[in-house]
Design a protein around this motif. Structure first.
Motif, short mmCIF file in Angstrom:
data_model
loop_
_atom_site.label_atom_id
_atom_site.label_comp_id
_atom_site.label_asym_id
_atom_site.label_seq_id
_atom_site.Cartn_x
_atom_site.Cartn_y
_atom_site.Cartn_z
N ALA A 99 77.83 -67.98 60.05
CA ALA A 99 79.02 -67.27 60.44
C ALA A 99 79.46 -67.76 62.12
O ALA A 99 80.73 -67.99 62.44
N ALA A 100 78.38 -67.47 62.99
CA ALA A 100 78.48 -67.72 64.38
C ALA A 100 78.91 -69.01 64.26
O ALA A 100 79.71 -69.46 65.27
N LEU A 101 78.39 -69.96 63.82
CA LEU A 101 78.50 -71.31 64.27
C LEU A 101 80.03 -71.73 63.57
O LEU A 101 80.55 -72.60 64.34
N THR A 102 80.41 -71.03 62.55
CA THR A 102 81.57 -71.44 62.17
C THR A 102 82.71 -71.02 62.95
O THR A 102 83.69 -71.65 63.48
N GLN A 103 82.22 -69.76 63.68
CA GLN A 103 83.44 -69.44 64.54
C GLN A 103 83.31 -70.14 66.08
O GLN A 103 84.44 -70.52 66.55
N PHE A 104 82.22 -70.57 66.30
CA PHE A 104 81.82 -71.54 67.36
C PHE A 104 82.65 -72.69 67.47
O PHE A 104 83.40 -72.96 68.19
N MET A 105 82.63 -73.39 66.15
CA MET A 105 83.10 -74.66 65.84
C MET A 105 84.57 -74.63 65.91
O MET A 105 85.11 -75.54 66.13
N ALA A 106 85.11 -73.52 65.44
CA ALA A 106 86.77 -73.36 65.45
C ALA A 106 87.18 -73.17 66.90
O ALA A 106 88.28 -73.73 66.98
N THR B 230 68.91 -61.52 75.47
CA THR B 230 69.83 -60.64 75.29
C THR B 230 69.84 -60.05 73.78
O THR B 230 69.67 -60.68 72.81
N PRO B 231 69.71 -58.80 73.76
CA PRO B 231 69.34 -58.04 72.46
C PRO B 231 70.66 -58.22 71.41
O PRO B 231 71.62 -57.82 71.88
N LEU B 232 70.11 -58.26 70.14
CA LEU B 232 71.19 -58.34 69.36
C LEU B 232 71.07 -57.01 68.26
O LEU B 232 72.22 -56.43 68.12
N LEU B 233 70.18 -56.93 67.50
CA LEU B 233 69.89 -55.87 66.63
C LEU B 233 68.51 -55.54 66.25
O LEU B 233 67.64 -56.20 66.91
N GLU B 234 68.16 -54.17 66.10
CA GLU B 234 67.05 -53.65 65.77
C GLU B 234 66.91 -53.71 64.12
O GLU B 234 67.75 -53.07 63.55
N ASP B 235 65.79 -54.41 63.79
CA ASP B 235 65.72 -54.72 62.26
C ASP B 235 64.52 -54.20 61.74
O ASP B 235 63.39 -54.49 61.83
N ALA B 236 64.92 -52.87 61.27
CA ALA B 236 63.85 -51.91 60.88
C ALA B 236 63.14 -52.44 59.62
O ALA B 236 63.74 -53.31 58.71
N LEU B 237 61.89 -52.29 59.43
CA LEU B 237 60.81 -53.02 58.44
C LEU B 237 60.89 -51.85 57.22
O LEU B 237 60.95 -50.79 57.39
N LEU C 93 78.74 -68.88 72.01
CA LEU C 93 77.79 -68.91 70.86
C LEU C 93 77.12 -67.38 70.93
O LEU C 93 77.12 -66.98 69.91
N ILE C 94 76.47 -67.08 72.12
CA ILE C 94 76.11 -65.74 71.97
C ILE C 94 77.14 -64.58 71.75
O ILE C 94 76.49 -63.82 71.10
N ARG C 95 78.21 -64.88 72.36
CA ARG C 95 79.30 -63.70 71.91
C ARG C 95 79.40 -63.70 70.31
O ARG C 95 79.62 -62.67 69.54
N ALA C 96 79.54 -64.98 69.60
CA ALA C 96 79.61 -65.10 68.39
C ALA C 96 78.43 -64.20 67.72
O ALA C 96 78.75 -63.68 66.48
N LEU C 97 77.33 -64.73 67.92
CA LEU C 97 76.01 -64.02 67.59
C LEU C 97 76.07 -62.56 67.77
O LEU C 97 75.69 -61.75 66.56
N ARG C 98 76.43 -62.05 68.83
CA ARG C 98 76.66 -60.57 68.97
C ARG C 98 77.80 -60.23 67.81
O ARG C 98 77.60 -58.77 67.48
N GLU C 99 78.70 -60.47 67.85
CA GLU C 99 79.67 -59.95 66.69
C GLU C 99 79.26 -60.09 65.38
O GLU C 99 79.46 -59.15 64.70
N GLN C 100 78.50 -61.03 64.82
CA GLN C 100 77.82 -60.92 63.55
C GLN C 100 76.73 -59.94 63.41
O GLN C 100 76.49 -59.22 62.45
N ALA C 101 76.05 -59.87 64.44
CA ALA C 101 74.87 -58.62 64.68
C ALA C 101 75.52 -57.39 64.36
O ALA C 101 75.05 -56.33 63.92
N MET C 102 76.90 -57.06 65.36
CA MET C 102 77.59 -55.77 65.11
C MET C 102 78.12 -55.76 63.65
O MET C 102 78.00 -54.37 63.29
N GLN C 103 78.51 -56.58 63.24
CA GLN C 103 78.87 -56.37 61.53
C GLN C 103 77.50 -56.04 60.82
O GLN C 103 77.83 -55.34 59.80
N HIS C 104 76.51 -56.72 61.02
CA HIS C 104 75.42 -56.25 60.10
C HIS C 104 74.90 -54.79 60.33
O HIS C 104 74.43 -54.09 59.57
N ASN C 105 75.07 -54.55 61.59
CA ASN C 105 74.69 -53.03 61.97
C ASN C 105 75.76 -52.08 61.40
O ASN C 105 75.27 -50.77 60.98
N GLY C 106 76.90 -52.47 61.16
CA GLY C 106 77.98 -51.76 60.72
C GLY C 106 77.67 -51.43 59.01
O GLY C 106 78.45 -50.70 58.45
#
Length: 302
Positions: free
Chosen positions: A108-115, A166-173, A288-301
């Motif tokens: 999704a981040a790459l799709t957003q970036f390529m747009a 640049t931290p994106l998310l905490e991935d609990a096991l 691209l980092i901004r796009a990755l952060r947006e995807q990480a925020m969606q996952h955290n939500g």
């Protein structure tokens, strides 16, 4: 003036830990490698490697020079990319990623970036952080989607002063349990409750991590299988071989019948982020980092 070729030789010696292996990588003779390092030491007036029958190790001066060598290599690679962009009119961006994080965040981040940047030529390389972070330092990739477990960042400031995290998310096991397991209905588990269960693991690094947490919980885990694929590990759980420890981002696609139960705090966590060369990220990299952060925020939500 310091010879760039001698810096390259020193960096290769540091990477391989011996003159012989460095010579093979550089397609030189061990004698030629030794002479290049000795010439560098003469020009610096300081010893950069400590020689022994077991190989060579860097001195403090050597560590400084290897850091400089990596910075020089990264700058030359960066300049070469800029020149290529001038001649072709197209920006190139190379991304390194580990499998599970890339599968979750990158598409999704790459799709957003390529747009936003349709003329950018994208390249993706898969690898573990210990392989991809050196590529960022060397300028071979523009950024690396990487992770580290509890503890320090996956690179030390003494070895990689130029890298920025640049931290994106905490991935609990989670503990993944087979159908009908006695603890499958629990909202959260203490590892001590699983002391009698055998384990199958989906990452070679996870065994040491599990053993450390199990030791705190007072037991020695029985490992019945190790794989390099989390989905395969969950398939083995479904087959009744044992239970597993799986990061949350690797819990999809679902395997029917399995239960994924969080571990009670303080549970093991995998920290996911992006590594770049600090202070010199190109505009496309920042996008691209901004796009990755947006995807990480969606996952955290979720």
């Amino acid at each position: 003036m310091i010879d760039v070729q001698r810096l390259r030789v020193l960096r290769t010696v540091a990477e391989h830990g011996s003159f012989n292996r460095a010579a093979a990588a550089l397609r030189l003779t061990p004698s030629a490698v030794s002479q290049q390092v000795a010439a560098l030491e003469r020009s610096l007036g300081a010893q950069v490697v400590a020689r022994s029958t077991r190989g060579v190790t860097l001195t403090q001066a050597g560590q400084i020079m290897v850091g400089a060598a990596e910075s020089v290599a990264a700058e030359l690679e960066h300049a070469q990319k800029q020149i290529a962009e001038l001649s072709t009119g197209r920006t190139q961006l190379t991304i390194a990623t580990f499998t599970s994080g890339g599968r979750l965040l990158l598409p999704a981040a790459l799709t957003q970036f390529m747009a936003a940047h349709p003329r950018t030529a994208l390249h993706v390389r898969e690898g573990e952080p210990e392989d991809t972070l050196p590529l960022v330092r060397q300028g071979a990739v523009d950024l690396a989607l990487a992770y580290h477990f509890d503890g320090p960042l996956p690179f030390g400031p003494a070895l990689s002063p130029s890298l920025e995290w640049t931290p994106l998310l905490e991935d609990a096991l989670h503990v993944v349990l087979p159908p009908g397991h006695r603890l499958a209905n629990h909202d959260a588990l203490d590892l001590a409750e699983l002391a009698a269960d055998p384990w199958v693991l989906g990452c070679l690094k996870t065994e040491a991590y599990l053993r450390r947490y199990a030791e705190h919980a007072g037991f020695d885990p029985e490992i019945r299988g190790t794989t390099t694929d989390y989905f395969f590990a969950r398939s083995l759980v479904a087959a009744g071989m044992g239970i597993s420890l799986i990061p949350s981002v690797a819990l999809t696609p679902e395997v029917p019948g399995l239960s994924a139960v969080p571990i009670k705090p303080p549970g093991p966590i995998r920290h996911i982020g992006v590594a770049t060369i600090g202070g010199r990220a190109r505009p496309h990299v920042r996008t691209l980092i901004r796009a990755l952060r947006e995807q990480a925020m969606q996952h955290n939500g979720l």
